[in-house]
Motif scaffolding. Sequence first.
Motif, PDB file in Angstrom:
ATOM      1  N   ASN A  47      21.275  49.758  30.028  1.00 41.76           N
ATOM      2  CA  ASN A  47      22.699  49.449  29.965  1.00 41.76           C
ATOM      3  C   ASN A  47      23.574  50.657  30.301  1.00 41.76           C
ATOM      4  O   ASN A  47      24.776  50.516  30.455  1.00 41.76           O
ATOM      5  CB  ASN A  47      23.068  48.916  28.579  1.00 41.76           C
ATOM      6  N   ASP A  49      25.112  52.704  32.649  1.00 46.31           N
ATOM      7  CA  ASP A  49      25.424  52.582  34.068  1.00 46.31           C
ATOM      8  C   ASP A  49      26.814  53.149  34.314  1.00 46.31           C
ATOM      9  O   ASP A  49      27.817  52.454  34.109  1.00 46.31           O
ATOM     10  CB  ASP A  49      25.356  51.114  34.492  1.00 46.31           C
ATOM     11  N   SER A  51      28.354  53.481  36.893  1.00 47.04           N
ATOM     12  CA  SER A  51      29.088  52.743  37.927  1.00 47.04           C
ATOM     13  C   SER A  51      29.660  51.433  37.394  1.00 47.04           C
ATOM     14  O   SER A  51      30.328  50.710  38.123  1.00 47.04           O
ATOM     15  CB  SER A  51      28.180  52.448  39.126  1.00 47.04           C
ATOM     16  N   GLU A  52      29.394  51.136  36.136  1.00 41.12           N
ATOM     17  CA  GLU A  52      29.904  49.928  35.474  1.00 41.12           C
ATOM     18  C   GLU A  52      29.533  48.657  36.246  1.00 41.12           C
ATOM     19  O   GLU A  52      30.385  47.835  36.566  1.00 41.12           O
ATOM     20  CB  GLU A  52      31.407  50.040  35.233  1.00 41.12           C
ATOM     21  N   ASN A  53      28.243  48.543  36.537  1.00 41.29           N
ATOM     22  CA  ASN A  53      27.681  47.367  37.213  1.00 41.29           C
ATOM     23  C   ASN A  53      28.208  47.152  38.623  1.00 41.29           C
ATOM     24  O   ASN A  53      28.315  46.027  39.094  1.00 41.29           O
ATOM     25  CB  ASN A  53      27.896  46.102  36.375  1.00 41.29           C
ATOM     26  N   SER A  54      28.527  48.219  39.292  1.00 39.50           N
ATOM     27  CA  SER A  54      29.018  48.110  40.665  1.00 39.50           C
ATOM     28  C   SER A  54      27.886  47.776  41.620  1.00 39.50           C
ATOM     29  O   SER A  54      26.729  48.083  41.370  1.00 39.50           O
ATOM     30  CB  SER A  54      29.659  49.430  41.094  1.00 39.50           C
ATOM     31  N   ALA A  75      35.714  49.148  39.897  1.00 32.59           N
ATOM     32  CA  ALA A  75      35.157  49.245  38.548  1.00 32.59           C
ATOM     33  C   ALA A  75      35.402  50.617  37.953  1.00 32.59           C
ATOM     34  O   ALA A  75      35.797  50.743  36.792  1.00 32.59           O
ATOM     35  CB  ALA A  75      33.659  48.943  38.581  1.00 32.59           C
ATOM     36  N   VAL A  76      35.179  51.653  38.770  1.00 35.32           N
ATOM     37  CA  VAL A  76      35.351  53.012  38.274  1.00 35.32           C
ATOM     38  C   VAL A  76      35.406  53.964  39.460  1.00 35.32           C
ATOM     39  O   VAL A  76      34.853  53.682  40.525  1.00 35.32           O
ATOM     40  CB  VAL A  76      34.200  53.407  37.304  1.00 35.32           C
ATOM     41  N   ARG A  85      32.811  46.135  42.170  1.00 32.37           N
ATOM     42  CA  ARG A  85      31.988  44.966  41.840  1.00 32.37           C
ATOM     43  C   ARG A  85      32.775  43.727  42.244  1.00 32.37           C
ATOM     44  O   ARG A  85      33.924  43.814  42.661  1.00 32.37           O
ATOM     45  CB  ARG A  85      31.604  44.953  40.368  1.00 32.37           C
TER      46      ARG A  85
END
Length: 88
Positions: A47, A49, A51-54, A75-76, A85
């Motif tokens: 969990n 990440d 990249s925040e799930n990019s 996302a970031v 994302r």
Amino acid sequence: MQRYQYSEMLPDAGDNADLERVVNLPETAPEIAVAAAAYDAVMADPNLDPSENSTHFFADGIPVPNWAQPPAVLAVKIDKVNFYRNVK
């Protein structure tokens, strides 16, 4: 695979010299320890990440790609790299 999607894979990429330098680092180099620690942290906690799930990214040095328009979501931003994302 589109041009500039992964610049390191281009034969004329300006950063190839940096990549070659990294590949030729000895296993005892501090940079290797930092990379290994980052790898270990991600593998220990999937969990984690930054990249925040990019799913897509681009650096500030290129024009904003067409895919970065809505519904894509920034996302970031980490330093000069934009992570997106919800890219359609």
